[in-house]
Write a protein that holds these residues in place. Sequence first.
Motif: not given
Length: 201
Positions: A41-45, A146-149, A155-156
């Motif tokens: 549930n984190d944004s991209p690295d 496709l990730y949760h920020d 938010a998806l």
Amino acid sequence: MFYGPRPVPAPHHRDGSTLPLALVLAGLLLSGCDMTENDGNDSPDSTAVNSQEARSGLPDAGTATTEEAVAAVKEVSSEIHRSTGVPGKASEPGPGVKQCEGKDPDTYFTVYHPWNFAPQKPDDIDVAMENLKERLNTGGWVTKQLYHDNSPHKALNLIADNDAKKVSVWIVQYSEDATPSLGINVTSGCYRVPEGETVII
């Protein structure tokens, strides 16, 4: 996604605030990344994003007048609207035009179109996002992330590219807003105006 470090307007919350622009400008198409889904549930690295932000320029989208390019991006937005598969309302205004970084501003330009989609029935927000997740892996579209920020409601986010059309879309699902909506941003590659014409912004 195929975008360099130059920011474009991000999808908006209905209250007018924006999400971090770096997520839209990650340069995934140039790097050939596959779709990823972050179960944490984190944004991209952030290191990867920063590395991709170091890329410059946009891919060549061909030759077109600003009117033709705006019409093409509007059609992509309309396609996405239809792909939600549920009744709802899209916000205004329409697409905008800006220069391509590092290129002659009279000759080269890119088109961006940030807008919101609010289903008539709030519960349809999940249906709309599921329909888009399916649609944006067909017909030339490839889902890249496709990730949760890291927002309070996690938010998806969905980022997808269409290499043939030289466009990318970033969608954020605002399920917890008073009026649930999808924040959508469609952006193009770098167009060149026909010989003898100049960019109209």
